[in-house]
Design a protein around this motif. Structure first.
Motif, PDB file in Angstrom:
ATOM      1  N   VAL A 130      58.810   0.704 -18.800  1.00 47.65           N
ATOM      2  CA  VAL A 130      58.685   1.549 -19.972  1.00 47.65           C
ATOM      3  C   VAL A 130      60.079   2.001 -20.383  1.00 47.65           C
ATOM      4  CG1 VAL A 130      58.273   3.589 -18.532  1.00 47.65           C
ATOM      5  CG2 VAL A 130      57.567   3.609 -20.931  1.00 47.65           C
ATOM      6  N   TYR A 131      60.351   1.973 -21.672  1.00 45.82           N
ATOM      7  CA  TYR A 131      61.679   2.353 -22.147  1.00 45.82           C
ATOM      8  C   TYR A 131      61.552   3.282 -23.334  1.00 45.82           C
ATOM      9  CZ  TYR A 131      61.040  -1.058 -25.919  1.00 45.82           C
ATOM     10  OH  TYR A 131      60.571  -1.755 -27.004  1.00 45.82           O
ATOM     11  N   ALA A 132      62.648   3.984 -23.631  1.00 41.08           N
ATOM     12  CA  ALA A 132      62.650   4.972 -24.711  1.00 41.08           C
ATOM     13  C   ALA A 132      63.492   4.486 -25.873  1.00 41.08           C
ATOM     14  CB  ALA A 132      63.179   6.308 -24.208  1.00 41.08           C
ATOM     15  N   GLU A 133      62.992   4.717 -27.099  1.00 40.99           N
ATOM     16  CA  GLU A 133      63.735   4.465 -28.328  1.00 40.99           C
ATOM     17  C   GLU A 133      64.167   5.813 -28.889  1.00 40.99           C
ATOM     18  OE1 GLU A 133      64.815   1.965 -30.013  1.00 40.99           O
ATOM     19  OE2 GLU A 133      63.867   0.221 -29.059  1.00 40.99           O
ATOM     20  N   ARG A 134      65.445   5.983 -29.092  1.00 41.52           N
ATOM     21  CA  ARG A 134      65.952   7.259 -29.590  1.00 41.52           C
ATOM     22  C   ARG A 134      65.815   7.336 -31.106  1.00 41.52           C
ATOM     23  NH1 ARG A 134      65.952   9.938 -24.893  1.00 41.52           N
ATOM     24  NH2 ARG A 134      67.084   8.779 -23.273  1.00 41.52           N
TER      25      ARG A 134
END
Length: 325
Positions: free
Chosen positions: A49-53
């Motif tokens: 899982v990754y985050a998009e700023r």
């Protein structure tokens, strides 16, 4: 439990793609701080899982990530078995597809829940084909290919030609705009419009179908439950309705209420019997309903109903008055 919530979080991301922490918190009914802690826990467990700023950012899974159904609890595994045994799939011609899907679902369960599912399938029987009196409960099924064609047209939003055999009429072709499919007491119905007028067709009376390339003329969204209720109401209030005055033993009151269109008035006689004013769809419906109650009911009016029931009773008495042959 947190494990259940983590699985729900992963499934939400798989189904919807990128979602913000606020959206995830609303769906999971927790705080955004809890969502952030859960995201960290998933990352630590190896879930990609990754985050998009940024203002339109959020969390997402790496493309192609697959999950196993390891988050199911005991009751959820049991619910799958129960749901998989319902006859709705048979009505819609999806019985074989459901069986195949259930095999895949059970195979993906953790070993302990796989044992639960296998045991439940032996211990639970939902809607058998006959009741305790060996009366067959399954209705006539339409051919799988015909039902599949209907479902494809409904979901694709295309016009449909059907070869339909209405009651007491020869089958004929008609072009319709399908809206949705409903199953009631193991009987499937196609809700549609024809030349702008509402129509309802029984699936088992559709003999052949042809999906057309033209788009169906129908609203983008439909409340199928409300549409069914509206058509049910119109059906019950149409036709040659009749009103009957009858005396009924209290133990059979609910039997009459279930088959009648409506009970208009109700009083109790001195002997405890109920005096009911009841409406039926037509004469045949009224005669059939009162005959089913045998000696627990008496039709007081109209005269034609008393005469019809008298004829039935006399015919039956005559038939059994002498030995057979």
């Amino acid at each position: 439990m947190r494990a259940d919530r983590l699985v729900s979080l992963v499934l939400l991301l798989r189904q919807h793609g990128q979602l913000s922490a606020v959206t995830l918190a609303r769906e999971l009914e927790v705080s955004t701080r809890t969502v952030l802690r859960d995201i960290e826990a998933l990352s630590a467990a190896g879930v990609p899982v990754y985050a998009e700023r940024g203002r339109l950012g959020g969390f997402a899974l790496l493309p192609g990530f697959q999950t196993e159904l390891t988050g199911l609890n005991h009751d959820e595994a049991l619910a799958l078995v129960v749901a998989g045994s319902r006859r709705g799939a048979q009505v819609f011609g999806l019985g074989s597809a459901l069986a195949s899907a259930m095999l895949k679902v059970v195979d993906a369960l953790p070993e302990s829940y796989r044992n639960t599912a296998a045991g439940a399938s032996q211990r639970l029987l939902i809607d058998p084909e006959t009741d305790l009196l060996s009366r067959r409960l399954v209705t006539e099924e339409s051919p799988d290919t015909t039902t599949a064609e209907v479902l494809r047209a409904v979901l694709a939003g295309h016009k449909l030609r059907i070869h339909y055999a209405a009651t007491d009429q020869p089958a004929k072709w008609r072009t319709i705009d399908p809206i949705g499919v409903v199953t009631v007491r193991e009987q499937g119905y196609l809700l549609a419009t024809r030349s702008g007028e509402d129509r309802t067709y029984r699936l088992d009376r559709i003999l052949a179908t042809e999906e057309l390339p033209e788009p169906a003329e129908r609203p983008d969204r439909v409340d199928l439950d409300q549409a069914w209720q509206d058509r049910s109401t119109r059906f019950r209030t149409s036709g040659d309705q009749v009103t009957v005055l009858a005396r009924v033993h209290p133990v059979r009151r609910e039997d009459l209420a279930r088959t009648a269109l409506a009970i208009l008035t109700e009083t109790t006689d001195k002997d405890g019997w109920l005096r009911l004013e009841v409406t039926f769809q037509d004469r045949r419906h009224a005669e059939w309903a009162l005959w089913q109650l045998s000696t627990n009911a008496e039709a007081l009016s109209p005269p034609w109903l008393r005469a019809a029931l008298h004829t039935r009773a006399t015919t039956l008495t005559t038939r059994y008055a002498e030995p057979p042959g």
